[in-house]
Motif scaffolding. Structure first.
Motif, short mmCIF file in Angstrom:
data_model
loop_
_atom_site.label_atom_id
_atom_site.label_comp_id
_atom_site.label_asym_id
_atom_site.label_seq_id
_atom_site.Cartn_x
_atom_site.Cartn_y
_atom_site.Cartn_z
N LEU A 30 0.83 -1.20 0.00
CA LEU A 30 0.00 0.00 0.00
C LEU A 30 0.87 1.25 0.00
O LEU A 30 1.90 1.30 0.66
N SER A 31 0.45 2.25 -0.75
CA SER A 31 1.13 3.54 -0.74
C SER A 31 0.67 4.33 0.48
O SER A 31 -0.29 3.96 1.18
N SER A 32 1.33 5.44 0.74
CA SER A 32 0.93 6.29 1.86
C SER A 32 -0.49 6.80 1.66
O SER A 32 -1.27 6.89 2.62
N THR A 33 -0.86 7.08 0.43
CA THR A 33 -2.23 7.55 0.12
C THR A 33 -3.25 6.45 0.40
O THR A 33 -4.33 6.71 0.95
N ASP A 34 -2.91 5.21 0.03
CA ASP A 34 -3.83 4.09 0.28
C ASP A 34 -4.03 3.88 1.78
O ASP A 34 -5.15 3.61 2.23
N ILE A 35 -2.93 3.97 2.53
CA ILE A 35 -3.03 3.79 3.98
C ILE A 35 -3.90 4.88 4.58
O ILE A 35 -4.75 4.62 5.44
N ALA A 36 -3.70 6.13 4.13
CA ALA A 36 -4.50 7.25 4.64
C ALA A 36 -5.98 7.05 4.33
O ALA A 36 -6.85 7.34 5.17
N ALA A 37 -6.28 6.53 3.15
CA ALA A 37 -7.68 6.30 2.78
C ALA A 37 -8.31 5.25 3.69
O ALA A 37 -9.47 5.38 4.12
N ARG A 38 -7.56 4.19 4.01
CA ARG A 38 -8.10 3.14 4.88
C ARG A 38 -8.28 3.66 6.31
O ARG A 38 -9.27 3.32 6.98
N LEU A 39 -7.33 4.47 6.78
CA LEU A 39 -7.46 5.05 8.12
C LEU A 39 -8.66 5.99 8.19
O LEU A 39 -9.38 6.01 9.20
#
Length: 374
Positions: free
Chosen positions: A14-23
């Protein structure tokens, strides 16, 4: 076909953007659940206060408004996503690389393909084809034939030719033979002119900070073709230049090749440019020389040395006939070339070479094309 995991490091899933979206999704859902729970408790309390009265659905209205996160919430999520992403990069061994380099290496995450000899019968066919085309390279072809059959018997995942030095006079077709071998077995190959490579940088790569720093021809070929067992052909290795650092450390091509010529060190080879470990144990190295005596002993000890001689005139004539027919030359041109070769005395020096025959074929092709245009 299964892929070979050539890179020891691995990109985060996961990219940083993907992680932020999940959080963000998790925090929004959690707060929505809390709100619904609070409303449920409030409804229960209101129901107890109005016990015995007529039901009134409007006493405690249900709040169905969406949950919105504040700027502070979003900033906190981005900080946490960044920390989690850095942990993944560190665990994968890529934390020291910038985004562009990580994206380029990410193509290797799912592995690369390996050219493989399916059975011993196929090994026999390939060796026979190679020998038919260049019979004067019989010693090299036999060496390769045994390697192909051994790879089948031992169940290797791919084909690897043990490091070999083809030593012989110029113009006998050593590089042509190596390239044709790659074509027959379905392996990618490249020829590196050692006289044009400054030290080992052009082949194995150069550390950042040096002018022209880059990953080197070996890794460039693997990234371009997604092949884990290419054939690397180094022409005129004994003429390779050498750079010496201010501390007296040599950076020669021969020294740069040493860790790649032995399987146990090649399995954990570190790219000087990316500083990432790769398994280069399936790469085949064919080193071409005109004077093997000029090579250092550490390199010689890691290779099988095959000494080759000049191409016999009879083989040159057969080559001229076959190559001329493949090029579509007229019988008149082919016969003229063969007659010219036949007129050469066996004692004449220098003897015609494969390179000189190819020039004769090129000249004949140019003359025929010019005649057609007139």
């Amino acid at each position: 076909m299964s892929k070979f995991p050539i890179m020891h490091a691995r990109s985060p899933q996961l990219s940083s953007t993907d992680i932020a979206a999940r959080l963000t999704e998790f925090l929004t859902a959690m707060r929505q659940q809390r709100r619904m729970k609070a409303h449920a408790e409030a409804s229960e309390q209101a129901s107890m206060k109005t016990d015995g009265l007529d039901d009134d659905p409007y006493v405690v209205p249900k709040d169905t408004r969406a949950v919105f996160l504040s700027n502070a919430d979003r900033q906190a999520i981005e900080r946490r996503a960044g920390r989690l992403h850095k942990r993944q990069l560190k665990a994968g061994g890529l934390a020291h690389l910038n985004r562009e380099d990580r994206e380029r290496l990410s193509s290797l995450d799912n592995g690369v393909s390996l050219a493989k000899i399916p059975d011993e019968h196929r090994a026999d066919e390939l060796a026979a084809a190679l020998h038919t085309e260049m019979p004067w390279m019989a010693v090299a072809t036999e060496y390769t034939w045994h390697a192909m059959r051994r790879s089948v018997r031992e169940g290797h995942a791919g084909f690897r030719l043990p490091p070999v030095i083809l030593d012989g006079p110029p113009g006998i077709g050593k590089s042509r033979w190596a390239t044709r071998l790659g074509q027959l077995i379905g392996a990618q190959s490249t020829i590196v002119d050692a006289t044009g490579e400054s030290a080992s940088f052009g082949v194995v790569g150069c550390q950042r900070g040096w002018s022209g720093a880059g990953p080197g021809r070996l890794l460039e070929l693997i990234l371009a073709k997604m092949s884990g067992n290419p054939i690397m052909v180094i022409d005129e290795l004994e003429k390779a230049g050498q750079v010496v650092s201010s501390k007296g450390t040599p950076f020669g091509l021969s020294e740069g090749l040493l860790p790649l010529l032995e399987r146990h060190t090649a399995e954990n080879w570190i790219c000087p440019f990316y500083r990432v470990r790769f398994n280069m144990s399936w790469v085949s190295w064919i080193l071409l020389t005109n004077n093997v005596a000029l090579l250092p002993e550490p390199l010689l000890s890691r290779c099988t040395i095959i000494r080759l001689k000049e191409v016999p005139l009879a083989d040159l004539m057969k080559f001229a006939e076959r190559e001329g027919q493949d090029r579509g030359l007229s019988e008149t041109s082919i016969s003229a070339i063969i007659d010219a070769l036949a007129s050469v005395s066996p004692q004449a020096r220098p003897q015609p070479s494969l390179r000189s025959v190819q020039r004769m074929l090129d000249l004949a092709a140019n003359l025929e094309n010019t005649h057609r245009l007139m």
